[in-house]
Design a protein around this motif. Structure first.
Motif, PDB file in Angstrom:
ATOM      1  N   LYS A   1       0.843  -1.194   0.000  1.00 58.30           N
ATOM      2  CA  LYS A   1       0.000   0.000   0.000  1.00 58.30           C
ATOM      3  C   LYS A   1       0.873   1.238   0.000  1.00 58.30           C
ATOM      4  O   LYS A   1       1.930   1.279   0.628  1.00 58.30           O
ATOM      5  N   SER A   2       0.409   2.247  -0.712  1.00 54.81           N
ATOM      6  CA  SER A   2       1.146   3.505  -0.801  1.00 54.81           C
ATOM      7  C   SER A   2       0.853   4.355   0.423  1.00 54.81           C
ATOM      8  O   SER A   2      -0.033   4.055   1.223  1.00 54.81           O
ATOM      9  N   SER A   3       1.564   5.437   0.496  1.00 55.81           N
ATOM     10  CA  SER A   3       1.233   6.497   1.448  1.00 55.81           C
ATOM     11  C   SER A   3      -0.080   7.122   1.010  1.00 55.81           C
ATOM     12  O   SER A   3      -0.576   6.865  -0.083  1.00 55.81           O
ATOM     13  N   PHE A   4      -0.612   7.990   1.846  1.00 59.26           N
ATOM     14  CA  PHE A   4      -1.758   8.799   1.452  1.00 59.26           C
ATOM     15  C   PHE A   4      -1.244   9.976   0.626  1.00 59.26           C
ATOM     16  O   PHE A   4      -0.161  10.504   0.875  1.00 59.26           O
ATOM     17  N   TYR A   5      -2.054  10.379  -0.337  1.00 56.67           N
ATOM     18  CA  TYR A   5      -1.766  11.559  -1.141  1.00 56.67           C
ATOM     19  C   TYR A   5      -3.005  12.429  -1.123  1.00 56.67           C
ATOM     20  O   TYR A   5      -4.126  11.925  -1.137  1.00 56.67           O
ATOM     21  N   ASN A  36      -6.071  10.037  -1.254  1.00 55.47           N
ATOM     22  CA  ASN A  36      -5.950   8.946  -2.220  1.00 55.47           C
ATOM     23  C   ASN A  36      -4.817   8.023  -1.827  1.00 55.47           C
ATOM     24  O   ASN A  36      -3.869   8.434  -1.150  1.00 55.47           O
ATOM     25  N   MET A  37      -4.915   6.800  -2.303  1.00 56.70           N
ATOM     26  CA  MET A  37      -3.828   5.847  -2.161  1.00 56.70           C
ATOM     27  C   MET A  37      -4.014   4.746  -3.191  1.00 56.70           C
ATOM     28  O   MET A  37      -5.092   4.606  -3.775  1.00 56.70           O
ATOM     29  N   TYR A  62       1.286   8.700  -9.036  1.00 57.33           N
ATOM     30  CA  TYR A  62       2.313   8.910  -8.001  1.00 57.33           C
ATOM     31  C   TYR A  62       2.294   7.819  -6.916  1.00 57.33           C
ATOM     32  O   TYR A  62       3.352   7.268  -6.593  1.00 57.33           O
ATOM     33  N   PRO A  63       1.132   7.485  -6.356  1.00 58.19           N
ATOM     34  CA  PRO A  63       1.143   6.397  -5.370  1.00 58.19           C
ATOM     35  C   PRO A  63       1.539   5.047  -5.985  1.00 58.19           C
ATOM     36  O   PRO A  63       2.211   4.241  -5.334  1.00 58.19           O
ATOM     37  N   LYS A  74       2.079  14.336  -0.827  1.00 56.79           N
ATOM     38  CA  LYS A  74       2.203  13.097  -0.063  1.00 56.79           C
ATOM     39  C   LYS A  74       1.951  13.424   1.408  1.00 56.79           C
ATOM     40  O   LYS A  74       2.526  14.381   1.942  1.00 56.79           O
ATOM     41  N   ILE A  75       1.094  12.652   2.048  1.00 52.27           N
ATOM     42  CA  ILE A  75       0.718  12.892   3.441  1.00 52.27           C
ATOM     43  C   ILE A  75       1.313  11.780   4.310  1.00 52.27           C
ATOM     44  O   ILE A  75       1.072  10.602   4.048  1.00 52.27           O
ATOM     45  N   ASN A  76       2.065  12.173   5.305  1.00 56.39           N
ATOM     46  CA  ASN A  76       2.628  11.182   6.240  1.00 56.39           C
ATOM     47  C   ASN A  76       1.653  10.979   7.375  1.00 56.39           C
ATOM     48  O   ASN A  76       1.619  11.730   8.340  1.00 56.39           O
ATOM     49  N   LYS A  77       0.827   9.963   7.237  1.00 61.12           N
ATOM     50  CA  LYS A  77      -0.218   9.677   8.217  1.00 61.12           C
ATOM     51  C   LYS A  77      -0.382   8.164   8.246  1.00 61.12           C
ATOM     52  O   LYS A  77      -0.478   7.526   7.217  1.00 61.12           O
TER      53      LYS A  77
END
Length: 170
Positions: free
Chosen positions: A38-42, A57-58, A131-132, A166-169
């Motif tokens: 799974k990607s990071s959140f965007y 999004n992810m 991107y993800p 890109k959101i670090n969460k």
């Protein structure tokens, strides 16, 4: 391998847009769909009306023995469970799950409830998919065109390349 794109820009009874995506993944896993990556959140502006809430999004890769139609049926059920209401195209929503790629196959299916085209016809113009996807599967190639992600990303317009965060969460 199957690639899914998840998005949300409204809260539901399960939480905010980020919690909606986490819950959607857990519901997928409860349906014989094994999470691989799974990607990071965007975060991206809502399209086409940027005044509406931003999207989280992810992209995830999964393993499943489900057929594309059965997978789509489960996805629609998950979107309903997460309180998605389908009125107008591009309306804000609690959950949106798209099948981006299904085992490198090219598929077009008309069903009573939906039309399914894989690879997703709009993926090449969607920064929130490319991107993800690049984050988790940098060597992925478009099943139809065989273009690599860096080429597809370079084809995005400048605004689309700059309007994603890109959101670090967790």
């Amino acid at each position: 391998m199957v690639i899914l794109s998840l998005g949300s820009n409204l809260p539901s009874k399960y939480g905010d847009k980020f919690e909606n995506l986490k819950y959607a993944i857990s519901l997928l896993e409860d349906s014989d769909i094994l999470l691989d990556k799974k990607s990071s959140f965007y975060e991206t502006p809502s399209y086409p009306d940027k005044s509406k809430p931003k999207f989280a999004n992810m992209v995830i890769s999964v393993k499943t023995s489900l057929s594309p139609v059965n997978l789509m049926t489960i996805i629609i059920d998950i979107e309903k469970k997460l309180e998605r209401i389908r009125r107008n195209k591009n309306d804000p929503r609690t959950c949106d799950i798209d099948i981006i790629d299904y085992k490198d196959q090219i598929i077009k299916i008309k069903n009573n409830n939906f039309y399914l085209e894989i690879p997703h016809k709009s993926l090449v113009s969607r920064n929130f998919v490319l991107y993800p996807l690049q984050e988790i599967l940098p060597n992925w190639k478009h099943p139809k065109t065989k273009e690599i992600l860096s080429v597809l990303i370079n084809k995005l317009n400048e605004e689309d390349r700059k309007s994603i965060l890109k959101i670090n969460k967790n």
